[in-house]
Motif scaffolding. Structure first.
Motif, PDB file in Angstrom:
ATOM      1  N   ASP A  32       1.005   4.176  -2.843  1.00 28.59           N
ATOM      2  CA  ASP A  32       0.738   5.232  -2.502  1.00 28.59           C
ATOM      3  C   ASP A  32       2.076   6.145  -3.279  1.00 28.59           C
ATOM      4  O   ASP A  32       1.555   7.172  -3.082  1.00 28.59           O
ATOM      5  CB  ASP A  32       0.154   5.865  -1.075  1.00 28.59           C
ATOM      6  CG  ASP A  32      -0.827   5.064  -0.463  1.00 28.59           C
ATOM      7  OD1 ASP A  32      -2.042   4.206  -1.601  1.00 28.59           O
ATOM      8  OD2 ASP A  32      -1.088   5.358   0.700  1.00 28.59           O
ATOM      9  N   TYR A  67       1.180   6.683  -6.451  1.00 28.54           N
ATOM     10  CA  TYR A  67       0.314   7.880  -6.667  1.00 28.54           C
ATOM     11  C   TYR A  67       1.009   8.957  -6.330  1.00 28.54           C
ATOM     12  O   TYR A  67       0.445   9.534  -7.475  1.00 28.54           O
ATOM     13  CB  TYR A  67      -1.039   7.199  -6.334  1.00 28.54           C
ATOM     14  CG  TYR A  67      -1.840   8.335  -6.201  1.00 28.54           C
ATOM     15  CD1 TYR A  67      -2.678   7.604  -7.154  1.00 28.54           C
ATOM     16  CD2 TYR A  67      -2.156   8.392  -5.574  1.00 28.54           C
ATOM     17  CE1 TYR A  67      -4.034   8.669  -7.677  1.00 28.54           C
ATOM     18  CE2 TYR A  67      -3.502   9.564  -5.556  1.00 28.54           C
ATOM     19  CZ  TYR A  67      -3.724   9.156  -7.341  1.00 28.54           C
ATOM     20  OH  TYR A  67      -5.401  10.785  -6.990  1.00 28.54           O
ATOM     21  N   LYS A 107       1.493  -0.896  -0.193  1.00 28.49           N
ATOM     22  CA  LYS A 107       0.276  -0.088   0.133  1.00 28.49           C
ATOM     23  C   LYS A 107       0.812   1.303   0.139  1.00 28.49           C
ATOM     24  O   LYS A 107       0.845   2.360  -0.842  1.00 28.49           O
ATOM     25  CB  LYS A 107      -0.749   0.088   1.432  1.00 28.49           C
ATOM     26  CG  LYS A 107      -2.204   1.000   1.310  1.00 28.49           C
ATOM     27  CD  LYS A 107      -3.146   0.931   2.579  1.00 28.49           C
ATOM     28  CE  LYS A 107      -4.528   2.004   2.395  1.00 28.49           C
ATOM     29  NZ  LYS A 107      -3.526   3.358   2.012  1.00 28.49           N
TER      30      LYS A 107
END
Length: 118
Positions: free
Chosen positions: A108, A111, A104
């Motif tokens: 992240d 992103y 994650k």
């Protein structure tokens, strides 16, 4: 000649009678149940029987104790095995959670980098 055969037959009859009388006398000479020798033999047999029964009971008690000890050992091993499996499952859960958190965080970060570039 027939007189000799008759004599042999009468001798056999008297021998059989003597044998029967001897057996009857021997039977009558047997000690009764109230005789001290008979009572002593009976007591000795009872003592031997009681000792045998005690040995059998002792062996049975030892066998039961050994079975109980083995069952306790099996239960201890099973509990230890279950504990190890539980520990392994907990470690796997922690590792899975850590890996998911790392994925994650990497997602992240990608992103955010993409957002920062645009």
């Amino acid at each position: 000649m027939s007189g000799m055969k008759q004599k042999d037959f009468s001798e056999r009859l008297s021998a059989a009678r003597d044998a029967k009388q001897a057996m009857a006398a021997k039977f009558r000479q047997r000690p009764g149940s109230d005789d001290p020798v008979v009572a002593e033999r009976r007591a000795a047999r009872a003592t031997v029987s009681a000792a045998r029964d005690a040995r059998i009971a002792e062996r049975e008690a030892q066998r039961l104790a050994e079975n109980a000890r083995l069952a306790a050992e099996r239960e201890a091993r099973a509990a230890e095995h279950a504990e190890q499996e539980q520990r392994a499952a907990a470690e796997k859960a922690v590792n899975d959670a850590r890996l998911e958190a790392e994925r994650k965080a990497a997602r992240d970060a990608r992103y955010a980098a993409r957002k920062a570039w645009k």
